[in-house]
Every structure is written in structure tokens, then in C-alpha cells.
Design a protein around this motif. Structure first.
Motif, PDB file in Angstrom:
ATOM      1  N   ASP A  90       0.881  -1.196   0.514  1.00 51.92           N
ATOM      2  CA  ASP A  90       0.051   0.250  -0.088  1.00 51.92           C
ATOM      3  C   ASP A  90       0.709   1.138  -0.372  1.00 51.92           C
ATOM      4  O   ASP A  90       0.542   2.581   0.298  1.00 51.92           O
ATOM      5  CB  ASP A  90      -1.364   0.360   1.384  1.00 51.92           C
ATOM      6  CG  ASP A  90      -0.306   0.092   2.617  1.00 51.92           C
ATOM      7  OD1 ASP A  90       0.538   0.285   2.392  1.00 51.92           O
ATOM      8  OD2 ASP A  90      -0.657  -0.784   3.818  1.00 51.92           O
ATOM      9  N   ASP A 201      -9.293  -1.717  -3.744  1.00 56.69           N
ATOM     10  CA  ASP A 201      -8.510  -2.370  -2.980  1.00 56.69           C
ATOM     11  C   ASP A 201      -7.616  -4.121  -3.669  1.00 56.69           C
ATOM     12  O   ASP A 201      -7.028  -4.527  -2.588  1.00 56.69           O
ATOM     13  CB  ASP A 201      -9.176  -3.366  -2.397  1.00 56.69           C
ATOM     14  CG  ASP A 201     -10.139  -4.112  -3.186  1.00 56.69           C
ATOM     15  OD1 ASP A 201      -9.884  -4.150  -4.204  1.00 56.69           O
ATOM     16  OD2 ASP A 201     -11.229  -4.775  -2.719  1.00 56.69           O
ATOM     17  N   THR A 204      -3.672  -3.650  -1.370  1.00 59.03           N
ATOM     18  CA  THR A 204      -4.405  -3.692   0.174  1.00 59.03           C
ATOM     19  C   THR A 204      -4.505  -5.422   0.466  1.00 59.03           C
ATOM     20  O   THR A 204      -5.047  -6.370   0.188  1.00 59.03           O
ATOM     21  CB  THR A 204      -5.432  -3.148   0.799  1.00 59.03           C
ATOM     22  OG1 THR A 204      -5.483  -1.919   0.143  1.00 59.03           O
ATOM     23  CG2 THR A 204      -5.983  -3.277   2.000  1.00 59.03           C
ATOM     24  N   LYS A 206      -5.876  -9.053   2.304  1.00 57.39           N
ATOM     25  CA  LYS A 206      -6.213  -9.109   2.860  1.00 57.39           C
ATOM     26  C   LYS A 206      -7.005 -11.287   3.180  1.00 57.39           C
ATOM     27  O   LYS A 206      -6.694 -11.448   2.743  1.00 57.39           O
ATOM     28  CB  LYS A 206      -7.882  -9.144   1.551  1.00 57.39           C
ATOM     29  CG  LYS A 206      -8.684  -7.793   0.736  1.00 57.39           C
ATOM     30  CD  LYS A 206      -9.378  -7.984   0.814  1.00 57.39           C
ATOM     31  CE  LYS A 206     -10.007  -6.208  -0.464  1.00 57.39           C
ATOM     32  NZ  LYS A 206     -11.421  -6.755  -0.821  1.00 57.39           N
TER      33      LYS A 206
END
Length: 219
Positions: A90, A201, A204, A206
Motif C-alpha cells: 500500500d 483494494d 491492500t 486481505k
């Protein structure tokens, strides 16, 4: 050597010439590198396929791995996907997903000038390097501009980087890193797409996408 996404000998008769060339910055080479940087900085996002080839001394065969790099240029966010690993950042934190090991290594992103990573691949040479133009080459029918770089810090594990640049697009065709151990790393970038649509996203991590994996925080 730190890389994301990561030895040649010179004839004695040319050794003095090369030493003198690297002792100063080649204005023509600098101009070529500036065009590359300006091209990539004009993108908001990019996506490219790549192939990494590792050549080791006394090894009959080379190690090869292919994958995809997606990047948000201004923020330095990136995602690299290969069969063996995913690398997600990120811009501040990096998650390296080692699929075979079922492990995720969490580290801080190192954007220092001596580090070659996805976030610095198009600008790492602006600090800490001397560079010189080399004779043009071709890959198939594609004419390539060649720039060779040497790190000013003699403690780096590599002694030379060879950049080959597509003359018509000013995009990087490949990067070859010459390690002092004799290992040679070549990254070939293919099918670069400017400003593709990338989900917010995508950069990012997860944990739900990697169930059962051990999280190792190395920060």
C-alpha cells in the motif's frame, strides 16, 4: 540485494575507457533516462507482464519465473502476482505471500535510493548512480537504447545495471542486474498497459484471501 518483483567481464583494452566513462555522468545517458522517467510519471496506473531469469555461474540451466505487475505510480502502491508468490504493498507496508510455504511476511517498504523495488524501478537511477550510454541493441525487430549504470556505493552487492529502453515508446524493455557473486538477474517487461482500471483494494492485503497462512510480522 533487495529487489520486488528481486557478471560480465570487460576486455582489458577497454578497462581504462570504461573507468573514465563511469567517473562522470554521461549527458546523453541522463537525457535518455529522463525520458523514461517522464513517460512513466505521466501514467496514473500501469500494468505489465514480466519474466525474471536468474543465471548462476556453473549452472547448466537458468531459473525463470513469470508474473504480472500492477502499480499506482504516484503513490508507489503495487501488486505482483506469480505462481509462487504474491507481493502486495500500500506504499508503506509490504505483504509477501509465499504460497508453497503457506506464510505471509510483513515488512516496511524501503524506498531508499539504493533499493530497487517496484516503487522505485522507474526512478532508482536518479540518485546514487553514475551512468553511460552503450551501443544500441535490438530485440527481434525492436530497436533498443542501452544505458549502463554503476552504483556510487561500492558496498552494494551488485556492480552494474544494464537498462535497455524501447526507442519508440521510452518504456523499459528489460533490466539486468550484475551481482558481484557472478549471478545475473534479468527482468523483461512486456505488454505494458498505461492507465488500466485497477480496483482500489488491489493494493491492500486481505487475510481472508489467504486462509490458514501464518502471518510473520518482520517490522
Amino acid at each position: 540485494m533487495k529487489t520486488a518483483i528481486i557478471c560480465s567481464s570487460l576486455l582489458l583494452s577497454f578497462s581504462v575507457f570504461v573507468t573514465q566513462a563511469y567517473a562522470q555522468t554521461d549527458a546523453a545517458a541522463k537525457s535518455k533516462l529522463n525520458k523514461v522517467t517522464q513517460t512513466y510519471q505521466g501514467y496514473k496506473t500501469l500494468r505489465a507482464n514480466f519474466t525474471l531469469t536468474v543465471q548462476q555461474p556453473q549452472q547448466a540451466s537458468n531459473y525463470t519465473e513469470s508474473g504480472t505487475l500492477s502499480m499506482e505510480v504516484a503513490t508507489g502502491k503495487y501488486r505482483i502476482t506469480t505462481d509462487r508468490q504474491d507481493i502486495i504493498s500500500d506504499g508503506k507496508t509490504q505483504w509477501m505471500v509465499l504460497k508453497e510455504e503457506q506464510e505471509v511476511q510483513v515488512t516496511e517498504v524501503d524506498n531508499s535510493s539504493e533499493t530497487i523495488s517496484p516503487s522505485t524501478i522507474f526512478s532508482f537511477y536518479t540518485k546514487g548512480y553514475k551512468y553511460v550510454s552503450a551501443p544500441d541493441e535490438r530485440s527481434g525487430g525492436t530497436p533498443l537504447t542501452v544505458v549502463e549504470l554503476s552504483p556510487e556505493d561500492t558496498q552494494t552487492p551488485y556492480f552494474k545495471i544494464k537498462l535497455r529502453i524501447n526507442q519508440s515508446s521510452n518504456l523499459i524493455h528489460d533490466v539486468t542486474i550484475f551481482d558481484k557473486s557472478g549471478v545475473k538477474y534479468t527482468y523483461v517487461l512486456k505488454n505494458t498497459t498505461a492507465n488500466p482500471s485497477i480496483a482500489a483494494d488491489a493494493f491492500t492485503f486481505k487475510q481472508t484471501n489467504y486462509p490458514g497462512m501464518e502471518i510473520v510480522d518482520l517490522r
